[in-house]
Write an enzyme that holds these catalytic residues in place. Structure first.
Site, short mmCIF file in Angstrom:
data_model
loop_
_atom_site.label_atom_id
_atom_site.label_comp_id
_atom_site.label_asym_id
_atom_site.label_seq_id
_atom_site.Cartn_x
_atom_site.Cartn_y
_atom_site.Cartn_z
N SER A 233 0.65 -1.23 0.07
CA SER A 233 -0.11 0.20 0.15
C SER A 233 0.60 1.32 0.19
CB SER A 233 -0.99 0.02 1.10
OG SER A 233 -0.51 0.30 2.50
N LYS B 55 1.60 4.59 7.20
CA LYS B 55 0.71 5.32 6.04
C LYS B 55 1.22 6.76 6.14
CE LYS B 55 -2.63 2.32 4.95
NZ LYS B 55 -1.42 0.99 5.00
#
Length: 143
Positions: free
Chosen positions: A64, A101
């Site tokens: 991701s 993230k």
């Protein structure tokens, strides 16, 4: 698969392994004969770890964060003493699970964004158990 972290390690700053450092720039063309001398010794702790007591390493899994240059198996260097800012890459705990993230802070709202279009942005609401563990300062991976 979302990029997550699986193991946490602390740096061993007691060992000193100095590697030769050549201060010449590396050309992508033809090498310079003037670059054949050793300038200094390089201690990677000095370059990669600014706050030893607050720094740890984690290994990333998943895809991701490939847009940020973080690939599955990469070693991330994270510093707990740094204040996360908008667009910082962070290690966060969400409902007991660690993840890496890019944090977005807008209008006092927090969201965690992936760097892969296959994963949605995750808005953080009051119900979530949420904590920012650290700011990622460096990533180490093989070419």
């Amino acid at each position: 698969m979302s990029t997550k972290t699986i193991t946490v390690h602390t740096p061993d700053t007691s060992t000193k392994y100095h590697q030769s450092l050549f201060e010449a720039r590396v050309s992508a063309g033809f090498p310079s004969p003037a670059a054949d001398y050793e300038e200094d010794k390089l201690d990677l702790n000095r370059y990669l770890i600014k706050h030893p007591a607050a720094t740890f390493f984690v290994r990333a899994i998943g895809d991701s964060m490939v847009g940020a240059g973080i690939h599955c198996g990469d070693l991330l260097i994270a510093d707990r003493s740094l204040e996360p800012k908008d667009k910082s890459v962070v290690i966060a705990a969400i409902n007991g699970e660690l993840t890496v993230k890019r944090i977005r802070i807008r209008n006092k709202k927090i969201a965690l964004e992936s760097e892969n279009d296959n994963y949605p942005t995750q808005e953080i609401n009051e119900k979530a158990e949420f904590e920012i563990w650290a700011v990622v300062t460096n990533v180490i991976h093989a070419l």
